[in-house]
Motif scaffolding. Structure first.
Motif, PDB file in Angstrom:
ATOM      1  N   GLU A 184       0.824  -1.205   0.000  1.00 12.11           N
ATOM      2  CA  GLU A 184       0.000   0.000   0.000  1.00 12.11           C
ATOM      3  C   GLU A 184       0.867   1.267   0.000  1.00 12.11           C
ATOM      4  OE1 GLU A 184      -2.233  -3.426   1.547  1.00 12.11           O
ATOM      5  OE2 GLU A 184      -0.285  -2.540   2.058  1.00 12.11           O
ATOM      6  N   GLY A 185       1.964   1.208   0.728  1.00 20.25           N
ATOM      7  CA  GLY A 185       2.887   2.340   0.742  1.00 20.25           C
ATOM      8  C   GLY A 185       3.526   2.554  -0.615  1.00 20.25           C
ATOM      9  N   PHE A 186       3.901   1.447  -1.261  1.00 19.28           N
ATOM     10  CA  PHE A 186       4.495   1.540  -2.597  1.00 19.28           C
ATOM     11  C   PHE A 186       3.514   2.166  -3.584  1.00 19.28           C
ATOM     12  CE2 PHE A 186       4.903  -0.281  -6.857  1.00 19.28           C
ATOM     13  CZ  PHE A 186       6.197   0.107  -7.186  1.00 19.28           C
ATOM     14  N   ILE A 187       2.265   1.718  -3.553  1.00 13.71           N
ATOM     15  CA  ILE A 187       1.244   2.262  -4.454  1.00 13.71           C
ATOM     16  C   ILE A 187       1.020   3.748  -4.168  1.00 13.71           C
ATOM     17  CG2 ILE A 187      -1.189   2.160  -5.102  1.00 13.71           C
ATOM     18  CD1 ILE A 187      -1.081  -0.857  -4.548  1.00 13.71           C
ATOM     19  N   GLY A 188       0.943   4.099  -2.877  1.00 13.54           N
ATOM     20  CA  GLY A 188       0.771   5.499  -2.515  1.00 13.54           C
ATOM     21  C   GLY A 188       1.934   6.348  -2.996  1.00 13.54           C
ATOM     22  N   GLY A 189       3.159   5.833  -2.852  1.00 13.76           N
ATOM     23  CA  GLY A 189       4.337   6.556  -3.332  1.00 13.76           C
ATOM     24  C   GLY A 189       4.341   6.704  -4.841  1.00 13.76           C
ATOM     25  N   PHE A 190       3.925   5.658  -5.535  1.00  7.20           N
ATOM     26  CA  PHE A 190       3.875   5.678  -7.004  1.00  7.20           C
ATOM     27  C   PHE A 190       2.892   6.740  -7.492  1.00  7.20           C
ATOM     28  CE2 PHE A 190       2.070   4.151 -11.043  1.00  7.20           C
ATOM     29  CZ  PHE A 190       3.229   4.049 -11.800  1.00  7.20           C
ATOM     30  N   ILE A 191       1.702   6.737  -6.918  1.00  2.92           N
ATOM     31  CA  ILE A 191       0.691   7.727  -7.300  1.00  2.92           C
ATOM     32  C   ILE A 191       1.160   9.136  -6.934  1.00  2.92           C
ATOM     33  CG2 ILE A 191      -1.661   8.543  -6.862  1.00  2.92           C
ATOM     34  CD1 ILE A 191      -2.451   5.616  -6.374  1.00  2.92           C
ATOM     35  N   GLY A 192       1.780   9.272  -5.765  1.00  2.00           N
ATOM     36  CA  GLY A 192       2.275  10.575  -5.332  1.00  2.00           C
ATOM     37  C   GLY A 192       3.335  11.136  -6.261  1.00  2.00           C
ATOM     38  N   CYS A 193       4.189  10.268  -6.787  1.00  2.00           N
ATOM     39  CA  CYS A 193       5.228  10.710  -7.725  1.00  2.00           C
ATOM     40  C   CYS A 193       4.612  11.257  -9.004  1.00  2.00           C
ATOM     41  CB  CYS A 193       6.163   9.553  -8.062  1.00  2.00           C
ATOM     42  SG  CYS A 193       7.312   9.119  -6.745  1.00  2.00           S
ATOM     43  N   ILE A 194       3.612  10.560  -9.519  1.00  6.28           N
ATOM     44  CA  ILE A 194       2.962  11.011 -10.751  1.00  6.28           C
ATOM     45  C   ILE A 194       2.254  12.335 -10.529  1.00  6.28           C
ATOM     46  CG2 ILE A 194       1.212  10.458 -12.483  1.00  6.28           C
ATOM     47  CD1 ILE A 194       1.828   7.505 -12.013  1.00  6.28           C
ATOM     48  N   ILE A 195       1.544  12.461  -9.419  1.00  2.68           N
ATOM     49  CA  ILE A 195       0.848  13.713  -9.101  1.00  2.68           C
ATOM     50  C   ILE A 195       1.858  14.857  -8.977  1.00  2.68           C
ATOM     51  CG2 ILE A 195      -0.490  14.928  -7.344  1.00  2.68           C
ATOM     52  CD1 ILE A 195      -1.878  12.269  -6.728  1.00  2.68           C
ATOM     53  N   THR A 196       2.956  14.587  -8.287  1.00  4.75           N
ATOM     54  CA  THR A 196       3.988  15.611  -8.119  1.00  4.75           C
ATOM     55  C   THR A 196       4.559  16.036  -9.464  1.00  4.75           C
ATOM     56  OG1 THR A 196       4.584  14.737  -5.936  1.00  4.75           O
ATOM     57  CG2 THR A 196       6.205  16.146  -7.039  1.00  4.75           C
ATOM     58  N   GLY A 197       4.847  15.062 -10.330  1.00  7.26           N
ATOM     59  CA  GLY A 197       5.389  15.369 -11.647  1.00  7.26           C
ATOM     60  C   GLY A 197       4.432  16.207 -12.480  1.00  7.26           C
ATOM     61  N   ILE A 198       3.155  15.873 -12.422  1.00  2.71           N
ATOM     62  CA  ILE A 198       2.140  16.605 -13.196  1.00  2.71           C
ATOM     63  C   ILE A 198       1.994  18.035 -12.674  1.00  2.71           C
ATOM     64  CG2 ILE A 198      -0.325  16.736 -13.693  1.00  2.71           C
ATOM     65  CD1 ILE A 198      -0.346  13.680 -13.821  1.00  2.71           C
ATOM     66  N   ILE A 199       1.924  18.184 -11.343  1.00  2.00           N
ATOM     67  CA  ILE A 199       1.783  19.519 -10.753  1.00  2.00           C
ATOM     68  C   ILE A 199       3.008  20.381 -11.071  1.00  2.00           C
ATOM     69  CG2 ILE A 199       1.667  20.800  -8.583  1.00  2.00           C
ATOM     70  CD1 ILE A 199      -0.011  18.535  -7.442  1.00  2.00           C
ATOM     71  N   TYR A 200       4.197  19.794 -10.916  1.00  2.00           N
ATOM     72  CA  TYR A 200       5.420  20.537 -11.202  1.00  2.00           C
ATOM     73  C   TYR A 200       5.473  20.943 -12.676  1.00  2.00           C
ATOM     74  CZ  TYR A 200      10.353  21.732 -11.643  1.00  2.00           C
ATOM     75  OH  TYR A 200      11.535  22.385 -11.899  1.00  2.00           O
ATOM     76  N   ALA A 201       5.077  20.027 -13.560  1.00  2.00           N
ATOM     77  CA  ALA A 201       5.083  20.327 -14.993  1.00  2.00           C
ATOM     78  C   ALA A 201       4.136  21.476 -15.307  1.00  2.00           C
ATOM     79  CB  ALA A 201       4.701  19.082 -15.787  1.00  2.00           C
ATOM     80  N   SER A 202       2.990  21.471 -14.679  1.00  2.00           N
ATOM     81  CA  SER A 202       1.999  22.533 -14.916  1.00  2.00           C
ATOM     82  C   SER A 202       2.526  23.886 -14.450  1.00  2.00           C
ATOM     83  CB  SER A 202       0.693  22.209 -14.188  1.00  2.00           C
ATOM     84  OG  SER A 202       0.152  20.971 -14.626  1.00  2.00           O
ATOM     85  N   ILE A 203       3.174  23.904 -13.288  1.00  2.00           N
ATOM     86  CA  ILE A 203       3.713  25.152 -12.749  1.00  2.00           C
ATOM     87  C   ILE A 203       4.893  25.650 -13.583  1.00  2.00           C
ATOM     88  CG2 ILE A 203       4.868  26.187 -10.758  1.00  2.00           C
ATOM     89  CD1 ILE A 203       3.281  24.288  -8.983  1.00  2.00           C
ATOM     90  N   SER A 204       5.704  24.707 -14.091  1.00  2.00           N
ATOM     91  CA  SER A 204       6.923  25.062 -14.810  1.00  2.00           C
ATOM     92  C   SER A 204       6.705  25.258 -16.313  1.00  2.00           C
ATOM     93  CB  SER A 204       7.987  23.975 -14.600  1.00  2.00           C
ATOM     94  OG  SER A 204       8.245  23.783 -13.228  1.00  2.00           O
ATOM     95  N   ASN A 205       5.457  25.125 -16.756  1.00  2.00           N
ATOM     96  CA  ASN A 205       5.128  25.312 -18.173  1.00  2.00           C
ATOM     97  C   ASN A 205       5.842  24.329 -19.093  1.00  2.00           C
ATOM     98  OD1 ASN A 205       3.386  27.578 -17.728  1.00  2.00           O
ATOM     99  ND2 ASN A 205       5.201  28.882 -17.510  1.00  2.00           N
TER     100      ASN A 205
END
Length: 273
Positions: A184-205
């Motif tokens: 469950e921790g691995f899945i949570g970390g995996f999803i968190g990484c994708i969310i972080t990447g998407i948010i960062y990409a949106s902010i950084s254009n």
């Protein structure tokens, strides 16, 4: 212990922020220093396994390879790596009483493990690396943008995995290596990484898909890098690889995930060539 970890983390973040922002010699020298400290820690791990590795050979090899990367002289870097291999083989050939086949295996493994990860971390910051690439980023600060994307996604893996594991963790993945890590921790970390990447990409254009790709890479490889380092320490029967960072252990402890995520992220970047 928690207070010490937080203080060390804050100081480390400030140093990283300054070095990454300044770039150039300051950043390259810092990464090279970390690689040399990482080699020292690997030597101590090898001693715990009663394997003698050629100490000076490793320092010289790392300095030669990393400095070659400073100036983008990749041919010279490959040449330094080739001679490092040959020199290690010769030490085994003519000094069997001192350096056995195990010594060769350990030393070459340690060199590749450290240089591949930290060398990739060094190159990702270099803006000139992207000049010949069709990068989906507007502007000149490609190195800074991509490096922070990698760092945030890698850090997100551990953070999200911790909270997901605390909230939902039941199924142990590899209790013999790391008893606290759960599916469950691995899945949570995996999803968190994708969310972080998407948010960062949106902010950084930058394209959202690019941030998602890096998030996927970190979501898979960051925990594997952590597990590998845990396995290495268990084999050597030590708690930490070093004591440089109070509350966090050594360089190999702190950079274990990045040693896995940085090389593959660099490959992703080069695919845009």
């Amino acid at each position: 212990m928690l207070k010490t970890r937080v203080i060390t983390a804050v100081i480390g973040f400030i140093i990283a922020l300054g070095a990454i922002t300044i770039g150039g010699f300051t950043y390259d020298a810092l990464i090279t220093l970390l690689a040399l400290i990482g080699w020292r820690e690997f030597i101590l791990l090898s001693k715990a396994r009663r394997v003698r590795v050629p100490v000076l050979w490793g320092y010289i090899s790392i300095i030669a390879i990393m400095i070659s990367l400073w100036f983008g002289t990749y041919t010279l870097g490959l040449t330094a790596l080739m001679f490092a291999f040959i020199a290690n083989y010769l030490m085994c050939t003519f000094g069997e009483n001192t350096y056995s086949m195990s010594s060769v295996s350990y030393s070459l493994f340690g060199l590749i493990y450290i240089v591949m990860g930290l060398g990739s971390l060094l190159l990702i910051r270099h803006d000139w690396l992207y000049y010949s690439l069709t990068m989906p980023i507007a502007g000149e600060s490609w190195g800074v943008v991509m490096l922070w994307l990698l760092l945030f996604c890698t850090w997100a893996s551990d953070t999200f995995a911790y909270f997901a594991g605390r909230a939902f963790g039941k199924r142990k993945i590899v209790p013999s290596i790391s008893p606290n890590k759960t599916l469950e921790g691995f899945i949570g970390g995996f999803i968190g990484c994708i969310i972080t990447g998407i948010i960062y990409a949106s902010i950084s254009n930058i394209p959202v898909y690019f941030g998602a790709y890096v998030g996927i890479i970190c979501g898979v490889l960051a925990p594997l890098g952590d597990l590998f380092e845990s396995k290495l320490k268990r084999l050597c029967n030590v708690k930490d690889s070093g004591t440089l960072l109070p509350g966090h252990g050594g360089v190999l402890d702190r950079f274990d995930s990045l040693l896995f995520t940085a090389p593959v992220t660099l490959l992703l970047i080069l695919f845009f060539a």
